[in-house]
Design a protein around this motif. Structure first.
Motif, PDB file in Angstrom:
ATOM      1  N   ALA A   1       0.847  -1.196   0.000  1.00  0.00           N
ATOM      2  CA  ALA A   1       0.000   0.000   0.000  1.00  0.00           C
ATOM      3  C   ALA A   1       0.880   1.243   0.000  1.00  0.00           C
ATOM      4  O   ALA A   1       2.073   1.167   0.328  1.00  0.00           O
ATOM      5  CB  ALA A   1      -0.901   0.000   1.240  1.00  0.00           C
ATOM      6  N   PRO A   2       0.314   2.408  -0.341  1.00  0.00           N
ATOM      7  CA  PRO A   2       1.084   3.647  -0.207  1.00  0.00           C
ATOM      8  C   PRO A   2       1.190   4.035   1.269  1.00  0.00           C
ATOM      9  O   PRO A   2       0.196   4.424   1.886  1.00  0.00           O
ATOM     10  CB  PRO A   2       0.256   4.670  -0.991  1.00  0.00           C
ATOM     11  CG  PRO A   2      -1.137   4.147  -0.950  1.00  0.00           C
ATOM     12  CD  PRO A   2      -1.020   2.657  -0.923  1.00  0.00           C
TER      13      PRO A   2
ATOM     14  N   PHE B   1      -2.514   8.024   4.000  1.00  0.00           N
ATOM     15  CA  PHE B   1      -3.594   7.755   4.963  1.00  0.00           C
ATOM     16  C   PHE B   1      -4.478   6.608   4.496  1.00  0.00           C
ATOM     17  O   PHE B   1      -5.020   5.868   5.311  1.00  0.00           O
ATOM     18  CB  PHE B   1      -4.416   9.012   5.234  1.00  0.00           C
ATOM     19  CG  PHE B   1      -4.979   9.680   4.019  1.00  0.00           C
ATOM     20  CD1 PHE B   1      -6.250   9.369   3.572  1.00  0.00           C
ATOM     21  CD2 PHE B   1      -4.241  10.636   3.324  1.00  0.00           C
ATOM     22  CE1 PHE B   1      -6.781   9.986   2.451  1.00  0.00           C
ATOM     23  CE2 PHE B   1      -4.770  11.264   2.203  1.00  0.00           C
ATOM     24  CZ  PHE B   1      -6.036  10.937   1.764  1.00  0.00           C
ATOM     25  N   TYR B   2      -4.622   6.428   3.161  1.00  0.00           N
ATOM     26  CA  TYR B   2      -5.345   5.264   2.647  1.00  0.00           C
ATOM     27  C   TYR B   2      -4.582   3.979   2.964  1.00  0.00           C
ATOM     28  O   TYR B   2      -5.145   2.984   3.430  1.00  0.00           O
ATOM     29  CB  TYR B   2      -5.511   5.353   1.132  1.00  0.00           C
ATOM     30  CG  TYR B   2      -6.430   6.429   0.629  1.00  0.00           C
ATOM     31  CD1 TYR B   2      -7.748   6.500   1.058  1.00  0.00           C
ATOM     32  CD2 TYR B   2      -5.997   7.362  -0.296  1.00  0.00           C
ATOM     33  CE1 TYR B   2      -8.605   7.475   0.577  1.00  0.00           C
ATOM     34  CE2 TYR B   2      -6.843   8.350  -0.787  1.00  0.00           C
ATOM     35  CZ  TYR B   2      -8.142   8.401  -0.343  1.00  0.00           C
ATOM     36  OH  TYR B   2      -8.978   9.366  -0.819  1.00  0.00           O
TER      37      TYR B   2
ATOM     38  N   GLN C   1      -3.464  -0.978   6.178  1.00  0.00           N
ATOM     39  CA  GLN C   1      -2.514  -1.662   7.061  1.00  0.00           C
ATOM     40  C   GLN C   1      -3.138  -1.910   8.432  1.00  0.00           C
ATOM     41  O   GLN C   1      -2.991  -2.999   9.004  1.00  0.00           O
ATOM     42  CB  GLN C   1      -1.254  -0.810   7.205  1.00  0.00           C
ATOM     43  CG  GLN C   1      -0.159  -1.449   8.050  1.00  0.00           C
ATOM     44  CD  GLN C   1       1.028  -0.510   8.209  1.00  0.00           C
ATOM     45  OE1 GLN C   1       0.871   0.666   8.530  1.00  0.00           O
ATOM     46  NE2 GLN C   1       2.226  -1.017   7.977  1.00  0.00           N
ATOM     47  N   ASN C   2      -3.863  -0.930   8.939  1.00  0.00           N
ATOM     48  CA  ASN C   2      -4.498  -1.079  10.248  1.00  0.00           C
ATOM     49  C   ASN C   2      -5.533  -2.200  10.238  1.00  0.00           C
ATOM     50  O   ASN C   2      -5.614  -3.001  11.177  1.00  0.00           O
ATOM     51  CB  ASN C   2      -5.178   0.227  10.659  1.00  0.00           C
ATOM     52  CG  ASN C   2      -4.197   1.341  10.964  1.00  0.00           C
ATOM     53  OD1 ASN C   2      -3.006   1.093  11.168  1.00  0.00           O
ATOM     54  ND2 ASN C   2      -4.684   2.568  11.010  1.00  0.00           N
ATOM     55  N   GLY C   3      -6.341  -2.260   9.184  1.00  0.00           N
ATOM     56  CA  GLY C   3      -7.344  -3.317   9.103  1.00  0.00           C
ATOM     57  C   GLY C   3      -6.714  -4.695   9.075  1.00  0.00           C
ATOM     58  O   GLY C   3      -7.183  -5.627   9.748  1.00  0.00           O
ATOM     59  N   ALA C   4      -5.635  -4.827   8.294  1.00  0.00           N
ATOM     60  CA  ALA C   4      -4.921  -6.112   8.233  1.00  0.00           C
ATOM     61  C   ALA C   4      -4.279  -6.438   9.579  1.00  0.00           C
ATOM     62  O   ALA C   4      -4.291  -7.594  10.022  1.00  0.00           O
ATOM     63  CB  ALA C   4      -3.861  -6.060   7.132  1.00  0.00           C
ATOM     64  N   ARG C   5      -3.708  -5.427  10.236  1.00  0.00           N
ATOM     65  CA  ARG C   5      -3.082  -5.631  11.542  1.00  0.00           C
ATOM     66  C   ARG C   5      -4.103  -6.105  12.566  1.00  0.00           C
ATOM     67  O   ARG C   5      -3.829  -7.022  13.361  1.00  0.00           O
ATOM     68  CB  ARG C   5      -2.449  -4.312  11.998  1.00  0.00           C
ATOM     69  CG  ARG C   5      -2.009  -4.279  13.473  1.00  0.00           C
ATOM     70  CD  ARG C   5      -0.982  -5.322  13.811  1.00  0.00           C
ATOM     71  NE  ARG C   5       0.229  -5.125  13.040  1.00  0.00           N
ATOM     72  CZ  ARG C   5       1.177  -6.055  12.900  1.00  0.00           C
ATOM     73  NH1 ARG C   5       1.003  -7.265  13.446  1.00  0.00           N
ATOM     74  NH2 ARG C   5       2.255  -5.805  12.211  1.00  0.00           N
TER      75      ARG C   5
ATOM     76  N   PHE D   1      -9.209   5.929  10.934  1.00  0.00           N
ATOM     77  CA  PHE D   1     -10.084   5.241   9.987  1.00  0.00           C
ATOM     78  C   PHE D   1     -10.363   6.101   8.766  1.00  0.00           C
ATOM     79  O   PHE D   1     -10.613   7.297   8.865  1.00  0.00           O
ATOM     80  CB  PHE D   1     -11.403   4.847  10.656  1.00  0.00           C
ATOM     81  CG  PHE D   1     -12.326   4.109   9.730  1.00  0.00           C
ATOM     82  CD1 PHE D   1     -12.130   2.769   9.469  1.00  0.00           C
ATOM     83  CD2 PHE D   1     -13.371   4.763   9.090  1.00  0.00           C
ATOM     84  CE1 PHE D   1     -12.964   2.081   8.600  1.00  0.00           C
ATOM     85  CE2 PHE D   1     -14.220   4.088   8.225  1.00  0.00           C
ATOM     86  CZ  PHE D   1     -14.008   2.744   7.981  1.00  0.00           C
ATOM     87  N   GLN D   2     -10.324   5.469   7.580  1.00  0.00           N
ATOM     88  CA  GLN D   2     -10.713   6.114   6.331  1.00  0.00           C
ATOM     89  C   GLN D   2     -11.875   5.339   5.720  1.00  0.00           C
ATOM     90  O   GLN D   2     -13.015   5.701   5.900  1.00  0.00           O
ATOM     91  CB  GLN D   2      -9.519   6.185   5.370  1.00  0.00           C
ATOM     92  CG  GLN D   2      -8.399   7.098   5.854  1.00  0.00           C
ATOM     93  CD  GLN D   2      -8.816   8.556   5.938  1.00  0.00           C
ATOM     94  OE1 GLN D   2      -9.573   9.035   5.094  1.00  0.00           O
ATOM     95  NE2 GLN D   2      -8.331   9.264   6.932  1.00  0.00           N
TER      96      GLN D   2
END
Length: 376
Positions: free
Chosen positions: A33-34, A41-42, A47-51, A304-305
């Motif tokens: 991801a970027p 931020f996207y 990354q946060n969701g996968a984490r 969150f986005q």
């Protein structure tokens, strides 16, 4: 005697610990991801969701092939650049990760998909929406949300039947995502009462849209459709206000249906002209999705986005396929990916023969008094 018993007990404990250690198998999940640049931020949201999914799976102590799995997330920055994305894809192949969640952008996901197919590595995009991603029908590529054609059809129907616009201008940022979405929207408007009066182009790094908007103002359309992301979308909306384009609806897809767009347009007089759509249910619609959002916010406050739920579901899809195949090896669990079916955060996760999510839900949003609300 006590000394001998103590030695034997110690030896047995060490042997048991060794066996236990050998019974744990590490599963490496790549995240592409970027993570730097204007779209970071996207990427961090994905990354946060996968984490979150990785951490929750590790708490469950899943056993596959007689071994307890320990999931590990390996994140790589593709900077939303196709060349860098291809390099990241090759790196994941060389590292022999077990699966990849990514890429975020269609422009990076499409060339990367070919590399993953060559090395037999399952890759699940949480956000790339260009129909081109699945046209090659690679059995290694899966999409976690609706593609641009499906999203555009829903937006076109809303434009015709609810907004009842008669004329519209179309702008895209020439990226794989923006151009693809704009093209799909124009196609969906064929044989409807809505006329596209002008088509304009920009790029995904532009900040000045005065020339484009001045040309559009001369055509006086009822609305402006934008194929692009929220950094450009919010700037365009601000400049619309400055140029007096205050009656026109500003319509777009998931690229502008973000927390970032909401924050960047806060206080604008014409924020209420925004209409946007994204794939999946609204997160406040069900108890399960509300509970997921709370877990996300507790772990990653204020980050969150919109893509986090899809990357979360993507990791779960991989884990469920591994369990079904009783293997973490890509070539062994890949056939099971096509049969995965479970209730995800955003939708029922099930793939068709091309790797598209089946029966995706589309949520359309409007604004009222500066507050985003579900329109359908």
């Amino acid at each position: 005697m006590k000394s001998s018993s103590l030695i034997i007990s110690t030896m047995l404990f060490c042997a048991a610990a060794l066996v236990h250690a050998q019974d744990v198998q590490t599963v490496k999940i790549g995240l592409a991801a970027p993570l730097t640049g204007p779209q970071a931020f996207y990427g961090k949201d994905s990354q946060n969701g996968a984490r979150l999914a990785v951490d929750e799976l590790n708490e469950k102590k899943i056993v596959v092939g007689g071994k307890q799995l320990r999931f590990e997330l390996l994140s790589e920055d593709d900077a939303a650049d196709p060349k860098q994305g291809a390099a990241v894809a090759q790196r994941f192949c060389d590292l022999h990760v077990n699966a990849v969640i990514g890429h975020t952008n269609s422009g990076t996901a499409i060339p990367a998909a070919r590399i993953y197919h060559q090395c037999g590595l399952p890759n699940l995009s949480p956000s790339a929406t260009s129909p081109e991603l699945t046209k090659s029908a690679y059995n290694t590529t899966f999409r976690m949300l609706a593609n641009d054609s499906t999203l555009a059809q829903a937006l076109a129907a809303y434009t015709v039947n609810v907004l009842k616009l008669k004329t519209i201008a179309v702008v895209d940022d020439r990226s794989a995502y923006g151009q693809g979405l704009a093209d799909a929207f124009r196609t969906a408007l064929r044989n409807t009462p809505v006329t596209v009066v002008t088509q304009q182009y920009t790029n995904d790094k532009a900040v000045d849209f005065s020339a484009i908007l001045t040309a559009i103002k001369g055509r006086n359309p009822d609305g402006i459709f934008f194929g692009g992301m929220d950094p450009q979308g919010s700037a365009m909306l601000r400049q619309m206000e400055q140029l007096g384009l205050t009656r026109q609806k500003f319509i777009g897809g998931d690229g502008i249906c973000t927390q970032g767009m909401e924050q960047r347009t806060e206080g604008m007089k014409i924020q209420d002209n925004l209409v946007c759509a994204h794939s999946g249910i609204a997160l406040d619609r069900t108890a399960a999705s509300r509970a997921w959002k709370k877990r996300y916010d507790d772990k990653f406050p204020g980050q969150f986005q919109m893509h986090g739920p899809y990357s979360y579901d993507a990791v779960l899809a991989v884990a469920k396929a591994m369990q079904a195949a009783n293997s973490v090896e890509p070539q062994k669990y890949l056939p099971a990916m096509a049969k995965v079916h479970f209730a995800g955060v955003m939708s029922n996760v099930q793939f068709d023969a091309r790797g598209e999510i089946k029966n995706p839900t589309i949520s359309i949003y409007t604004y009222q008094d500066g507050k985003r609300r579900l329109a359908n």
